[in-house]
Design a protein around this motif. Sequence first.
Motif, PDB file in Angstrom:
ATOM      1  N   MET A   1       0.846  -1.182   0.000  1.00 57.82           N
ATOM      2  CA  MET A   1       0.000   0.000   0.000  1.00 57.82           C
ATOM      3  C   MET A   1       0.892   1.247   0.000  1.00 57.82           C
ATOM      4  SD  MET A   1      -3.143   0.782   0.073  1.00 57.82           S
ATOM      5  CE  MET A   1      -4.116   2.216   0.273  1.00 57.82           C
ATOM      6  N   HIS A   2       0.622   2.138  -0.913  1.00 58.70           N
ATOM      7  CA  HIS A   2       1.420   3.354  -1.039  1.00 58.70           C
ATOM      8  C   HIS A   2       0.703   4.534  -0.398  1.00 58.70           C
ATOM      9  CE1 HIS A   2       4.263   1.642  -3.958  1.00 58.70           C
ATOM     10  NE2 HIS A   2       3.228   0.971  -4.397  1.00 58.70           N
ATOM     11  N   THR A   3       1.488   5.401   0.221  1.00 60.28           N
ATOM     12  CA  THR A   3       0.981   6.686   0.689  1.00 60.28           C
ATOM     13  C   THR A   3       1.738   7.744  -0.090  1.00 60.28           C
ATOM     14  OG1 THR A   3       0.629   5.759   2.882  1.00 60.28           O
ATOM     15  CG2 THR A   3       0.581   8.147   2.691  1.00 60.28           C
ATOM     16  N   TRP A   4       1.016   8.498  -0.900  1.00 54.88           N
ATOM     17  CA  TRP A   4       1.639   9.491  -1.775  1.00 54.88           C
ATOM     18  C   TRP A   4       1.515  10.867  -1.170  1.00 54.88           C
ATOM     19  CZ3 TRP A   4       4.573   7.595  -5.451  1.00 54.88           C
ATOM     20  CH2 TRP A   4       4.310   6.313  -5.928  1.00 54.88           C
ATOM     21  N   PHE A   5       2.592  11.632  -1.291  1.00 53.08           N
ATOM     22  CA  PHE A   5       2.611  13.017  -0.821  1.00 53.08           C
ATOM     23  C   PHE A   5       3.008  13.918  -1.981  1.00 53.08           C
ATOM     24  CE2 PHE A   5       3.190  10.528   2.982  1.00 53.08           C
ATOM     25  CZ  PHE A   5       2.476  11.209   3.941  1.00 53.08           C
ATOM     26  N   GLU A   6       2.249  15.004  -2.163  1.00 50.19           N
ATOM     27  CA  GLU A   6       2.617  16.002  -3.164  1.00 50.19           C
ATOM     28  C   GLU A   6       3.483  17.046  -2.475  1.00 50.19           C
ATOM     29  OE1 GLU A   6       0.445  19.459  -5.642  1.00 50.19           O
ATOM     30  OE2 GLU A   6      -0.408  17.454  -5.932  1.00 50.19           O
ATOM     31  N   CYS A   7       4.701  17.202  -2.965  1.00 52.44           N
ATOM     32  CA  CYS A   7       5.663  18.148  -2.391  1.00 52.44           C
ATOM     33  C   CYS A   7       5.923  19.252  -3.410  1.00 52.44           C
ATOM     34  CB  CYS A   7       6.980  17.441  -2.077  1.00 52.44           C
ATOM     35  SG  CYS A   7       6.814  16.058  -0.949  1.00 52.44           S
ATOM     36  N   LYS A   8       5.798  20.491  -2.977  1.00 48.73           N
ATOM     37  CA  LYS A   8       6.072  21.619  -3.867  1.00 48.73           C
ATOM     38  C   LYS A   8       7.460  22.171  -3.557  1.00 48.73           C
ATOM     39  CE  LYS A   8       1.388  22.721  -4.928  1.00 48.73           C
ATOM     40  NZ  LYS A   8       0.309  23.663  -4.930  1.00 48.73           N
ATOM     41  N   ARG A  60      -0.878  15.325   1.611  1.00 51.54           N
ATOM     42  CA  ARG A  60      -1.184  13.947   1.243  1.00 51.54           C
ATOM     43  C   ARG A  60      -1.988  13.956  -0.054  1.00 51.54           C
ATOM     44  NH1 ARG A  60      -1.016   9.606   4.911  1.00 51.54           N
ATOM     45  NH2 ARG A  60      -0.927  11.120   6.582  1.00 51.54           N
ATOM     46  N   ALA A  61      -1.636  13.081  -0.978  1.00 53.90           N
ATOM     47  CA  ALA A  61      -2.348  12.964  -2.251  1.00 53.90           C
ATOM     48  C   ALA A  61      -3.176  11.675  -2.226  1.00 53.90           C
ATOM     49  CB  ALA A  61      -1.354  12.926  -3.409  1.00 53.90           C
ATOM     50  N   ASN A  62      -4.423  11.771  -2.627  1.00 54.48           N
ATOM     51  CA  ASN A  62      -5.316  10.613  -2.491  1.00 54.48           C
ATOM     52  C   ASN A  62      -5.440   9.814  -3.795  1.00 54.48           C
ATOM     53  OD1 ASN A  62      -6.799  12.549  -3.861  1.00 54.48           O
ATOM     54  ND2 ASN A  62      -8.730  12.007  -2.919  1.00 54.48           N
ATOM     55  N   TYR A  63      -4.324   9.245  -4.236  1.00 59.27           N
ATOM     56  CA  TYR A  63      -4.344   8.401  -5.429  1.00 59.27           C
ATOM     57  C   TYR A  63      -4.396   6.944  -4.994  1.00 59.27           C
ATOM     58  CZ  TYR A  63      -2.913  12.625  -7.844  1.00 59.27           C
ATOM     59  OH  TYR A  63      -2.868  13.901  -8.334  1.00 59.27           O
ATOM     60  N   SER A  64      -5.367   6.218  -5.520  1.00 56.93           N
ATOM     61  CA  SER A  64      -5.486   4.809  -5.159  1.00 56.93           C
ATOM     62  C   SER A  64      -4.554   3.943  -6.004  1.00 56.93           C
ATOM     63  CB  SER A  64      -6.926   4.335  -5.334  1.00 56.93           C
ATOM     64  OG  SER A  64      -7.354   4.533  -6.661  1.00 56.93           O
ATOM     65  N   GLU A  65      -4.144   4.467  -7.166  1.00 60.14           N
ATOM     66  CA  GLU A  65      -3.290   3.694  -8.073  1.00 60.14           C
ATOM     67  C   GLU A  65      -2.508   4.650  -8.967  1.00 60.14           C
ATOM     68  OE1 GLU A  65      -1.807   0.200  -9.240  1.00 60.14           O
ATOM     69  OE2 GLU A  65      -3.732   0.041  -8.222  1.00 60.14           O
ATOM     70  N   GLU A  94     -27.953   1.033  -6.296  1.00 56.98           N
ATOM     71  CA  GLU A  94     -26.625   1.270  -6.841  1.00 56.98           C
ATOM     72  C   GLU A  94     -26.092   2.590  -6.317  1.00 56.98           C
ATOM     73  OE1 GLU A  94     -26.292   1.308 -11.065  1.00 56.98           O
ATOM     74  OE2 GLU A  94     -26.426  -0.865 -11.234  1.00 56.98           O
ATOM     75  N   LYS A  95     -24.803   2.608  -6.011  1.00 56.75           N
ATOM     76  CA  LYS A  95     -24.154   3.871  -5.658  1.00 56.75           C
ATOM     77  C   LYS A  95     -22.801   3.908  -6.334  1.00 56.75           C
ATOM     78  CE  LYS A  95     -22.099   2.469  -1.266  1.00 56.75           C
ATOM     79  NZ  LYS A  95     -21.947   2.779   0.146  1.00 56.75           N
ATOM     80  N   LYS A  96     -22.319   5.110  -6.519  1.00 53.79           N
ATOM     81  CA  LYS A  96     -21.029   5.293  -7.182  1.00 53.79           C
ATOM     82  C   LYS A  96     -20.020   5.813  -6.179  1.00 53.79           C
ATOM     83  CE  LYS A  96     -23.104   6.031 -11.654  1.00 53.79           C
ATOM     84  NZ  LYS A  96     -23.348   6.934 -12.754  1.00 53.79           N
ATOM     85  N   VAL A  97     -18.863   5.152  -6.145  1.00 50.56           N
ATOM     86  CA  VAL A  97     -17.794   5.531  -5.236  1.00 50.56           C
ATOM     87  C   VAL A  97     -16.634   6.062  -6.083  1.00 50.56           C
ATOM     88  CG1 VAL A  97     -16.174   4.706  -3.488  1.00 50.56           C
ATOM     89  CG2 VAL A  97     -18.482   3.760  -3.593  1.00 50.56           C
ATOM     90  N   ALA A  98     -16.179   7.281  -5.767  1.00 50.38           N
ATOM     91  CA  ALA A  98     -15.108   7.913  -6.547  1.00 50.38           C
ATOM     92  C   ALA A  98     -13.735   7.436  -6.086  1.00 50.38           C
ATOM     93  CB  ALA A  98     -15.203   9.427  -6.425  1.00 50.38           C
ATOM     94  N   SER A  99     -12.827   7.331  -7.045  1.00 50.52           N
ATOM     95  CA  SER A  99     -11.445   6.965  -6.782  1.00 50.52           C
ATOM     96  C   SER A  99     -10.569   7.725  -7.781  1.00 50.52           C
ATOM     97  CB  SER A  99     -11.276   5.461  -6.960  1.00 50.52           C
ATOM     98  OG  SER A  99      -9.951   5.070  -6.705  1.00 50.52           O
ATOM     99  N   HIS A 100      -9.379   8.122  -7.342  1.00 53.96           N
ATOM    100  CA  HIS A 100      -8.482   8.873  -8.229  1.00 53.96           C
ATOM    101  C   HIS A 100      -7.259   8.036  -8.580  1.00 53.96           C
ATOM    102  CE1 HIS A 100     -10.864  12.128  -6.399  1.00 53.96           C
ATOM    103  NE2 HIS A 100     -10.800  12.607  -7.629  1.00 53.96           N
TER     104      HIS A 100
END
Length: 151
Positions: A1-8, A60-65, A94-100
């Motif tokens: 499992m990755h935890t991504w961080f956006e660094c400027k 923190r960046a919320n990318y699942s993949e 039915e419901k829709k779940v968002a993922s980035h």
Amino acid sequence: MHTWFECKIRYDKTMENGMIKKVTEPYLVDALSFTEAEARIIEEITPYISGEFTVSDIKRANYSELFFSEEESADRWFKCKLLFVTLDEKSGAEKKVASHVLVQAAELRDAIAKLDEGMKGTMADYQIASVTETAIMDVYPYGAEGDKPEV
């Protein structure tokens, strides 16, 4: 499992016309904490930037993949919002779940093709809600799963 961080990263960049301009560029790093993200981005960026620079922001960046590309022309990163169709257990509706998802590609059509290719083995139904080009300059994952420090 990755935890991504956006660094400027903020630094003085020499433009093609010779002028020096203060720029802020976002990068993505795989890390366990904000502190580690800062240390990793400094380590990764130092060889490429001459002079001083600062890490002006980390979030923190919320990318699942992430879908990487080996192609030389794939020099941009596209943020893809996917909607997964699921059933609500209580109501049966039915419901829709968002993922980035982040995709490395040369252009928009290429990003969609690479996204579809990357999602080929997925059993879940999904819809592509949006695909937008990001300003992310580069992504620094851990080299292998064994590279992550123990917590």
